[in-house]
Design a protein around this motif. Structure first.
Motif, short mmCIF file in Angstrom:
data_model
loop_
_atom_site.label_atom_id
_atom_site.label_comp_id
_atom_site.label_asym_id
_atom_site.label_seq_id
_atom_site.Cartn_x
_atom_site.Cartn_y
_atom_site.Cartn_z
N PHE A 232 56.80 27.88 54.51
CA PHE A 232 57.25 29.07 55.25
C PHE A 232 57.88 28.69 56.59
O PHE A 232 58.96 29.18 56.94
N LEU A 233 57.22 27.82 57.34
CA LEU A 233 57.76 27.40 58.65
C LEU A 233 59.11 26.71 58.49
O LEU A 233 60.05 26.95 59.25
N GLY A 234 59.20 25.84 57.49
CA GLY A 234 60.47 25.15 57.25
C GLY A 234 61.56 26.11 56.83
O GLY A 234 62.71 26.00 57.29
N GLY A 235 61.23 27.08 55.97
CA GLY A 235 62.21 28.07 55.54
C GLY A 235 62.67 28.96 56.69
O GLY A 235 63.85 29.30 56.78
N LEU A 236 61.73 29.33 57.55
CA LEU A 236 62.09 30.15 58.71
C LEU A 236 63.05 29.40 59.62
O LEU A 236 64.07 29.96 60.06
N GLY A 237 62.75 28.14 59.92
CA GLY A 237 63.63 27.35 60.76
C GLY A 237 65.01 27.17 60.14
O GLY A 237 66.04 27.27 60.83
N LEU A 238 65.04 26.96 58.83
CA LEU A 238 66.31 26.79 58.14
C LEU A 238 67.15 28.06 58.17
O LEU A 238 68.37 28.02 58.36
N VAL B 269 52.10 34.26 49.08
CA VAL B 269 53.06 35.13 49.76
C VAL B 269 53.91 34.32 50.73
O VAL B 269 55.14 34.49 50.78
N LEU B 270 53.28 33.43 51.49
CA LEU B 270 54.03 32.61 52.44
C LEU B 270 55.03 31.70 51.73
O LEU B 270 56.16 31.52 52.19
N ILE B 271 54.61 31.11 50.61
CA ILE B 271 55.54 30.27 49.84
C ILE B 271 56.72 31.11 49.35
O ILE B 271 57.88 30.68 49.43
N GLY B 272 56.42 32.32 48.85
CA GLY B 272 57.49 33.20 48.40
C GLY B 272 58.44 33.56 49.53
O GLY B 272 59.67 33.54 49.35
N LEU B 273 57.88 33.88 50.69
CA LEU B 273 58.73 34.20 51.84
C LEU B 273 59.56 33.00 52.27
O LEU B 273 60.75 33.13 52.61
N LEU C 113 63.61 32.93 52.39
CA LEU C 113 64.34 32.55 53.60
C LEU C 113 65.27 31.37 53.32
O LEU C 113 66.41 31.33 53.81
N THR C 114 64.81 30.43 52.51
CA THR C 114 65.64 29.28 52.16
C THR C 114 66.85 29.71 51.34
O THR C 114 67.98 29.26 51.59
N ALA C 115 66.61 30.60 50.37
CA ALA C 115 67.74 31.10 49.56
C ALA C 115 68.72 31.86 50.44
O ALA C 115 69.95 31.72 50.29
#
Length: 214
Positions: free
Chosen positions: A132-138, A192-196, A200-202
């Motif tokens: 989740f943190l990595g996807g948010l940053g990306l 849920v966090l993995i899904g989010l 975010l990554t997509a």
């Protein structure tokens, strides 16, 4: 021919892009036992180094996915390749996710070998937070094209989790296992966090493709 092209891409990605981030992630891995200890921890204490520190490896490994193309020369080289830039991004993403999973699993194994209570739920706790943190940053990087902002966003949320209770952050709560949540609740929260993180990554990939085409 295509396998030869992908072999060259993979070698270049690992050597020039992934290796520096991996070394920093390994440094976090090595610091965690020094900061938190790892011997004879109960299940809640064992979650501290994983959720409250090593989940940051997701930001290190996943957030800078588009960073190399910030250089105009590299961007033109990537776009001139025989494969689509999106496929190169997906390769980077897969490498980052696999390394994140391997490092988290390695630390869980270290805890178990040190007679601490750690298992699959601990792995999922740190891995879910990291994705989740990595996807948010990306996502922030794709929107802003500013690497400083892309690191600040997940770090700000990480810091916010230290100051606010989980019930005030809803699905964005990170330290649920460390704060004593039950197994079923932790499992649901992390899925849920993995899904989010994946959403975010997509979204980041989609935004990046729009920027590239315009």
């Amino acid at each position: 021919m295509e396998s030869f092209v992908w072999g060259g891409i993979l070698k270049a990605e690992v050597r020039f892009q992934l290796l520096p981030r991996l070394l920093f992630a390994v440094l976090l891995f090595l610091l965690a036992p020094l900061l938190f200890g790892c011997s004879a921890l109960d299940a809640q204490a064992a979650a501290a180094p994983l959720e409250c520190f090593l989940s940051l490896m997701g930001t290190v490994l996943l957030t800078p996915l588009f960073l190399p193309e910030g250089d105009e020369g590299i961007r033109q080289t990537v776009e001139a390749r025989a494969v689509s830039p999106v496929r190169v991004y997906l390769l980077r993403l897969a490498l980052g996710v696999v390394l994140l999973a391997a490092l988290v699993a390695g630390f869980v194994l270290l805890l178990r070998c040190s007679e601490s209570e750690a298992g699959l739920l601990h792995f999922l706790a740190a891995f879910g937070d990291g994705v989740f943190l990595g996807g948010l940053g990306l996502f922030v990087l794709a929107l802003s094209r500013n690497i400083a902002l892309s690191y600040m966003a997940p770090l700000a949320l990480f810091a916010l989790n230290f100051t606010l209770a989980d019930n005030k952050l809803g699905p964005f709560a990170l330290f649920t296992l460390y704060r004593g949540a039950e197994g079923g609740a932790v499992l649901l929260d992390k899925l849920v966090l993995i899904g989010l993180g994946l959403l975010l990554t997509a979204g980041a990939l989609g935004i990046r493709e729009v920027w590239r085409r315009h």
